[in-house]
Design an enzyme around this catalytic site. Sequence first.
Site, short mmCIF file in Angstrom:
data_model
loop_
_atom_site.label_atom_id
_atom_site.label_comp_id
_atom_site.label_asym_id
_atom_site.label_seq_id
_atom_site.Cartn_x
_atom_site.Cartn_y
_atom_site.Cartn_z
CB THR A 62 -0.94 0.01 1.22
OG1 THR A 62 -0.16 -0.18 2.41
CG2 THR A 62 -1.98 -1.07 1.11
CB CYS A 63 4.13 2.16 1.41
SG CYS A 63 5.13 0.75 0.91
#
Length: 1032
Positions: free
Chosen positions: A999-1000
């Site tokens: 997700t980063c």
Amino acid sequence: MFFSGDPTTRKRVDLGGRSSKERDRQKLLEQTRLERNRRLWLRQQNSAALKIQKYFRGRKVVEVERANVREQFYKNYGKDCHHVDRHCFGPDSEFLRQLIFFVNAWNMNDFSVLVETCRFIQHFVRESGDVVELFAGTDYLSNHSLVVYRLKRLSFACIQAIHHNRNQLKDQLLMTGEEPSASTAILLQALVLILDPKLPWACKTVGYLLQRNVFSLFREVILTAKENINANGSFGKVSALEHVLACMISHVGQSPCICTNVDPQWSFSFQILTIPFLWKKFPYLKEVFASRSLTQYYTNQMALCVQNHANVLPTDMLNEFPGYACILGNILETTGAALSQPDCSFEMALDLAAVTTFLLEALPPIKSSSRESSTVGEDDMIIGDESVEIVLDDNLQQQITNAIDSRFLVQLTNVLFGGISTAHGSHNEGPDDKEVAAVAAACAFLHVTFNTLPLERIMTVLAYRTELVPVLWNFMKRCHQNQKWSSLPERFSYLLGDAPGWLLPLSVFCPVYKHMLMIVDNEEFYEQEKPLSLKDVRCLIVILRQALWQILWVNPSAHPSSGKFISNTSGHKKHPVEAIQSRVGTVASELLSQLQDWNNRRQFTPPSDFHADGVNDYFISQAVMEGTKAHDILKQAPFLIPFTSRVKIFTSQLASVRHRQEAHGVFTRNRFRIRRDHILEDAYNQMSALSEEDLRGLIRVTFVNEFGVEEAGIDGGGIFKDFMENITRAAFDVQYGLFKETADHLLYPNPGSGMIHEQHLQFFHFLGSLLAKAMFEGILVDIPFATFFLSKLKQKYNYLNDLPSLDPELYRHLIFLKHYKEDISGLELYFVIVNNEYGEQTEEELLPGGKNIRVTNENVITFIHLVSNHRLNFQIRQQSTHFLRGFQQLMRKEWIDMFNEHELQLLISGSLDSLDVDDLRQNTNYAGGYHGEHYVIDMFWEVLKSFSLENQKKFLKFVTGCSRGPLLGFKYLEPLFCIQRAAGSASEEALDRLPTSATCMNLLKLPPYGSKEQLETKLLYAINADAGFDLS
């Protein structure tokens, strides 16, 4: 002389450029000129000396002759006038001729003779009842010149005597004519007999007195009497001085009249009406002045001269009693009676509006403790370094504000708009001259009234008891449709100069119509289309938008034109054109913002109608920079700029602040360890310990699962996104007790939160910081707030129309009361409200002593708005205040002010529309062998499109950490979404793996599944596994 060695004879040359002869000539001319001037000065000096000597000798001779005539008078008639009979006043007698020749106000013996003479006049008139016969005998026509001359001189002598001895006679100045021993009363009563308007010499006598500036003498007499009022005086009786003034003002302006025009500086208006509280001392004079003919005459005279002669108003009073304020108070106190008469003329109303407008413009603002914040104008006063702010006397302020009451406003507007129709059949014809004059007079008067007087006393009257809004709207609509705005009459040119004709009408229309919109309910606005039809409202939006753009962008500063001001106040105020332009910019933006709120409740016009046509890329680039016109527009009228453009500006401002913050701190100082089953408590304890500076910095999160084990994954931003989404979901859950839900499932602070949480206000501060942090980091959170609560983030006040979203049933009851035709007092309602929180009922008063104040038809509107205020503002004030304090730790007020409540909700939660899969596909990168045409990619997009909205949101949360996409589209997702091949080969073991994400990096690691069914099954399992970051 010795030989120099040079045999040649050289000519001497003057390097100055002129010969010595020329220098001598100039010197001679200068000496001649000086001699000529000296001789001229000597001749003037000798001539002046001769004139002085001649005057002195003449006066000396006159004084000697007066003394001789006085002595002769005493011999003939006695020092106490013992030998005077009625024949002494006839045209053939020497009595009056000698008396008016020698009488001197400075001589006490002459004063006594004059008093006795006036006593005889009264006595003989009472005996015969014929004043004309007393002075002219039986043939007035043959003796009228002599009689008029004698009476003019006698009248002036009486006035001079009173004026000169006013300090010695100060206790007698206001006595009635019934006082036999009062010398002042005797003199004044004789004047009353002589100046009777019915007498044939009245016109010439009054005209003579006016030429001798007697009103200035009367002014000093009145001011002397004002300081020495006898408490035991003749209360309720008419003083002789008052009778004299009434006789004089009753004559002036009457027909036929041959009085010469008097310099306005010495007129009744400038000398007597400028005395403060004149009518309290002279109530009979007030009755005389208030007659329609006199009021119309003097109002017209002031309208013609007040602008050009305002600088010569008397200045003999204290600073708190300026002449222009005193004359205004006295005029307003008497003109109401004239306006109320059915035969009051349109011309008089125009003159009255012109005079009061000019005088009100000169006043300093009259403040009120409850003055509305939306009014205009606190920056209209500019105090210079050397100027002194004028503060009016409290009683004088009260006189002016009491005079401009609801009755006065209704009467003035009715007379001005009496002949104007509000329903013209054709809009092709522009307004005629009469309509332009009426609109100009009403708008000019109300404009300066808004700037001077407290607005709460005025607005409701103008909105609901006059035709102001329909008349002004009809006028503006036709001017707009004909593309021609009529210029204002010359008498108001000092206000506007050459400014556009729409400026003044808008300055009045906007605040009054805005006030109507605060009182009108939803049914009236949308269904009944009151006070304006929705079609007219759409036209009004166009007019306001164009006016604002003209004021703020095309011509942001008015160019002063010539105008006349009163000298003692002109240094305190902006130029009138600048003041009006500034005011219109404020009130038009407030009204347009309010109309946008109505459009957000129920759309009646496209949102683009509020956007200015001139907004382009250059404008947007300028709007980011402080001090530019575009930035000023962004602060004052942000709705002129499209929403997407404002979002870009907002995100760029946030990015700039984050960039500066990251430059200061290279390493992340704030690391949270959060237990998933205690997320709210852990977040509150750790986040509340951060300073404002730390809140702006990066925060990294490590989750601990229910077994006490830290979850896999390094927070590069994705885990923090997940944390923010989870903490906001938990904190704003109604089960926690800090927030409640409306019927539409919208959140607002729980008024009874203090009954559940002891530290509820600290929690609201924390929640404000939490929401601000999400917005600061660009993280969308799914929290639907009620509009009336979002207003608190903008520090706005909620009104009746916001109540349906909170309590529709209460709203229906209040609207029922508003339209109730019968006697409301029979319903037994009082100014109290009952609160019911968790079964505990408490009663609160809406007004001090409200439990004893019954709701009636007269105060029901006040009751309705007090109830609305209690529910929408008062009950949640503490919670909202602490939430706002936390929110403003990261979100600056100027950032939030760029958006309305509807747009603010979009900033918080994003659009409620379905996920735009096509937009996501257009802004996706590929890695590991995948490309846009790969068969696995084609299957993936088909599967994602077939998902329900709920599953699409889960997928987005799975890959980005947030269930909502960027507000402006996936083009603004940082970094762009990327799909990477997860397995090097398509082996059975590789294809059995689930999709994973980072997700980063907004990254999806997708194995090359062989079929669409397999891909759909695996993807659904992954996004619904709720396995935290263990799949990442």
